[in-house]
Scaffold this active site. Structure first.
Site, PDB file in Angstrom:
ATOM      1  N   GLY A 127       0.723  -1.358  -0.023  1.00  8.89           N
ATOM      2  CA  GLY A 127       0.165  -0.264  -0.002  1.00  8.89           C
ATOM      3  C   GLY A 127       0.895   1.278  -0.025  1.00  8.89           C
ATOM      4  O   GLY A 127       1.999   1.250   0.305  1.00  8.89           O
ATOM      5  N   LEU A 129       0.990   3.648   2.092  1.00 12.61           N
ATOM      6  CA  LEU A 129       1.485   4.280   3.469  1.00 12.61           C
ATOM      7  C   LEU A 129       2.724   3.606   3.413  1.00 12.61           C
ATOM      8  O   LEU A 129       3.784   4.042   4.114  1.00 12.61           O
ATOM      9  CB  LEU A 129       0.495   3.847   4.600  1.00 12.61           C
ATOM     10  N   LYS A 131       4.852   2.072   1.442  1.00 15.66           N
ATOM     11  CA  LYS A 131       5.760   2.543   0.527  1.00 15.66           C
ATOM     12  C   LYS A 131       6.434   4.151   0.833  1.00 15.66           C
ATOM     13  O   LYS A 131       7.525   4.284   0.747  1.00 15.66           O
ATOM     14  CB  LYS A 131       5.079   2.724  -0.841  1.00 15.66           C
ATOM     15  N   LYS A 261      -4.834   4.605  12.538  1.00 15.41           N
ATOM     16  CA  LYS A 261      -6.253   5.053  12.477  1.00 15.41           C
ATOM     17  C   LYS A 261      -6.783   4.878  11.146  1.00 15.41           C
ATOM     18  O   LYS A 261      -6.144   4.737  10.185  1.00 15.41           O
ATOM     19  CB  LYS A 261      -6.263   6.555  12.889  1.00 15.41           C
ATOM     20  N   ASP A 348     -11.393  12.438  10.566  1.00  7.63           N
ATOM     21  CA  ASP A 348     -10.226  12.176  10.011  1.00  7.63           C
ATOM     22  C   ASP A 348      -9.199  13.029  10.594  1.00  7.63           C
ATOM     23  O   ASP A 348      -8.129  12.752  10.955  1.00  7.63           O
ATOM     24  CB  ASP A 348     -10.286  12.556   8.559  1.00  7.63           C
ATOM     25  N   HIS A 353      -5.908  13.951  15.462  1.00 13.48           N
ATOM     26  CA  HIS A 353      -4.896  14.787  15.504  1.00 13.48           C
ATOM     27  C   HIS A 353      -5.005  15.897  16.422  1.00 13.48           C
ATOM     28  O   HIS A 353      -4.272  16.261  17.349  1.00 13.48           O
ATOM     29  CB  HIS A 353      -4.601  15.411  14.213  1.00 13.48           C
ATOM     30  N   LYS A 449     -10.086  20.832   3.908  1.00 10.11           N
ATOM     31  CA  LYS A 449      -9.319  20.390   2.563  1.00 10.11           C
ATOM     32  C   LYS A 449      -9.716  21.296   1.637  1.00 10.11           C
ATOM     33  O   LYS A 449     -10.509  22.138   1.515  1.00 10.11           O
ATOM     34  CB  LYS A 449      -9.840  18.950   2.074  1.00 10.11           C
ATOM     35  N   ARG A 582     -10.541  30.432   1.678  1.00  3.27           N
ATOM     36  CA  ARG A 582     -10.229  30.463   3.248  1.00  3.27           C
ATOM     37  C   ARG A 582     -11.384  29.439   4.097  1.00  3.27           C
ATOM     38  O   ARG A 582     -10.922  29.496   5.204  1.00  3.27           O
ATOM     39  CB  ARG A 582     -10.198  31.699   3.962  1.00  3.27           C
TER      40      ARG A 582
END
Length: 605
Positions: A127, A129, A131, A261, A348, A353, A449, A582
């Site tokens: 996958g 992540l 690599k 996660k 997410d 986080h 995002k 913004r």
């Protein structure tokens, strides 16, 4: 050995109670202790019994060392099993010794010669992540000399691949430190020789048994320690853990599992996942990774606060007006909308986080830097937080826009996203901690995002100076322009700066706001390690300070689950914002509601 075993059994209540188990079934190979009993406790209790019985142990090796070594060798010599059980039934479980003293004892018993090895299995090695992050991080640790002398790395996935093909795939992502390029090619070759691949299903006991045989070949009879990194979708976590635990655990050292996660979608699914994992692992074997906790500036939070006298006295409601945790990405889902649409920006980014950083920021001074002391304080913060109200939350979703002749797609333009999706790609929220230190201080979170910039930062806005003599000289009546602000920029361009007011040079009296700036790239020539490097090294060394404990996870989900449920049940429509902007206008109204101005909107960010 038999006489030693007999003397131990007679002197220790624990061993005497279980002596029949030790000799009853030679086919069993695993050893664990009943809940509440650990090796150190057993050592102390047995030593006390020996003293009371006037039994002397010779100098030079020490009773506790002999006891520890004996108990760790016991499964190999006798094939004994001692497991915890709520009934009289004894279960067979794979051996795992979480104690870091295992390596030390075997080394001591072999005259100081290094006899341990670490086997790292990346489950889901094909996958992105693995690599892009895991293999490069492991190489960086090898290049820095942080991995043990004897180690093996195995990639495990369903994809058909040979050792050579894995090495070719991995080699394309490896880089050397900017400040350390000596023998880079040689180091890469040496590292790749330690990398192997095994094709297998994640729910196949047979395939993990074969993996176990391959690992043993490389371990060469040394004391084996095994680390499994689960870089796979959460719906197959439990299957992989079950197979690895029963068929590929270490029989002489420790076994640890890193879990990526998401840890569920809400309190219920998270609790179910934790319960399932604990069927096969102990809590101290589970390393729940949140890579943001491995960021250099996040780890520096406690140093900044607890090692600088100028900050700790100010770290409270008396001097701090508000705290902001801001996360923004300048790109959209980029074809990964199928995964993202199932979780959304709150799950997410915010629930893990940003909330973890908030807990580190707001916690009380821990008793020590020991992992459990720090995690205890983080849990106290999370449990002190006020339930999040929907009126204190703004959600948004980016839409298509055209700039400079270029059209940027909206969220629902992603072919992997349902056209009628209401999943938020932006969220802002005001949170409060109901304790003596932080009562009434708004903690604002903002994550999104497809915004105008890529950044992650913590902004601490201090209160206004009471009766400030220089308000008239500050160039305006906006008091926020004269407010001190401490900014911790997590990424990119890592740095810490403090906004202060000072006099502009000249004959007049005009004030200006300037930055006392610590830019890491200017201050330190060394390249900052990737967060995965730090966390992988901590997992190998058994350091749990930057990993999430199960009760932390429960407290975090307890805070956000009611909010998420309300948003989804009411089918709350997100406010649309243009790609590259913004974010929604509603975020500004939310800040103003709590007398706050977003710090990242000023011209001199």
């Amino acid at each position: 050995m038999s006489s030693f075993s007999t003397s131990l059994s007679s002197s220790s209540p624990f061993l005497s109670n279980h002596s029949s188990l030790i000799n009853s079934d030679p086919s069993r190979r695993s050893l664990s202790f009943p809940q509440g009993i650990n090796l150190d406790d057993l050592c102390v209790r047995s030593q006390r019994k020996l003293v009371q019985s006037s039994v002397a142990v010779g100098d030079g090796f020490g009773f506790c060392t002999i006891l520890r070594l004996f108990l760790m060798r016991l499964p190999l010599v006798l094939g004994a099993v001692i497991t915890k059980s709520s009934s009289a039934e004894i279960k067979t479980e794979p051996l795992s010794i979480p104690s870091q003293e295992a390596d030390k004892l075997v080394i001591e018993s072999n005259g100081g010669e290094q006899q341990s090895t670490v086997s790292i299995t990346v489950v889901g090695a094909s996958g992105d992540l693995a690599k892009k992050k895991i293999f490069p991080a492991l190489f960086a640790l090898y290049y820095e000399g942080c991995l043990p002398e004897h180690f093996t790395i195995y990639g495990y996935a369903r994809s058909k691949m040979t050792d050579a093909e894995l090495r070719d795939m991995v080699s394309k992502t490896l880089t050397c430190r900017i400040d350390k390029r000596e023998n880079c090619g040689e180091k890469m070759e040496e590292f790749l020789k330690r990398c192997f691949y095994h094709t297998g299903q994640y729910d196949s006991q047979e395939h993990f048994v074969t993996l176990d045989k391959k690992l043993k070949e490389h371990e060469g009879g040394r004391l084996s320690n095994r680390l499994f990194y689960l870089s796979i979708p959460p719906n197959i976590f439990v299957d992989a853990v079950k197979c690895a635990s029963s068929s590929a655990s270490s029989v002489s050292g420790w076994t640890r599992v890193i879990v990526e996660k998401p840890f569920g979608r809400d309190s219920k699914t998270s609790a179910a996942l934790t319960k399932s994992l604990k069927q096969y692992l102990e809590e101290d074997q589970i390393f729940r990774i949140d890579h943001y906790l491995g960021k250099e500036l996040v780890e520096n939070l406690s140093v900044l606060r607890f090692s600088n006298l100028i900050f700790e006295p100010l770290w409270s409601r008396q001097y701090i007006q508000n705290v902001q945790f801001i996360f923004s990405e300048d790109f959209g889902t980029e074809g990964r909308g199928g995964y993202f649409d199932h979780y959304g920006i709150i799950r997410d980014i915010m629930q893990n986080h940003l909330l973890q950083i908030l807990a580190l920021f707001a916690m009380e001074t821990p008793v020590s830097l020991v992992a459990e002391d720090i995690r205890n304080e983080k849990v106290k913060v999370l449990r002190s937080m006020r339930p999040i109200q929907l009126e204190d939350v703004v959600i948004g979703q980016y839409k298509s826009t055209t700039k400079g002749g270029v059209t940027y797609p909206g969220y629902t333009d992603d072919k992997t996203v349902p056209k009628d999706s209401l999943t938020p790609t932006f969220a802002a929220a005001a949170l409060f901690i109901d304790n003596a230190r932080w009562d009434g201080v708004p903690f604002l979170m903002k994550a999104g995002k497809a915004l105008h910039t890529r950044s992650a930062e913590i902004r601490v806005q201090f209160r206004h100076v009471p009766g400030n003599l220089y308000n008239r000289n500050s160039g305006g009546t906006n008091l926020d322009r004269t407010t001190n602000e401490l900014v911790i920029r997590v990424q990119p361009d890592e740095g810490i700066y403090l906004k202060i007011n000072n006099k502009v040079p000249g004959l007049g009296m005009r004030l200006d706001q300037s930055n006392l700036n610590l830019l890491y790239s200017a201050r330190y020539s060394k390249e900052i390690p990737d967060a995965y490097e730090r966390l992988l090294l901590d997992a190998i060394e058994g350091e749990r300070r930057l990993f999430i404990r199960s009760d932390e996870l429960d407290a975090a989900w307890a805070l956000f689950t009611p909010l998420l449920k309300e948003i989804e049940e009411k089918k709350t429509i997100p406010e649309f914002y243009p790609y590259g902007s913004r974010g929604p206008v509603g975020a500004h109204y939310l800040a103003a509601k709590h007398n706050v101005q977003w710090g990242d909107l000023s011209l001199d960010q």
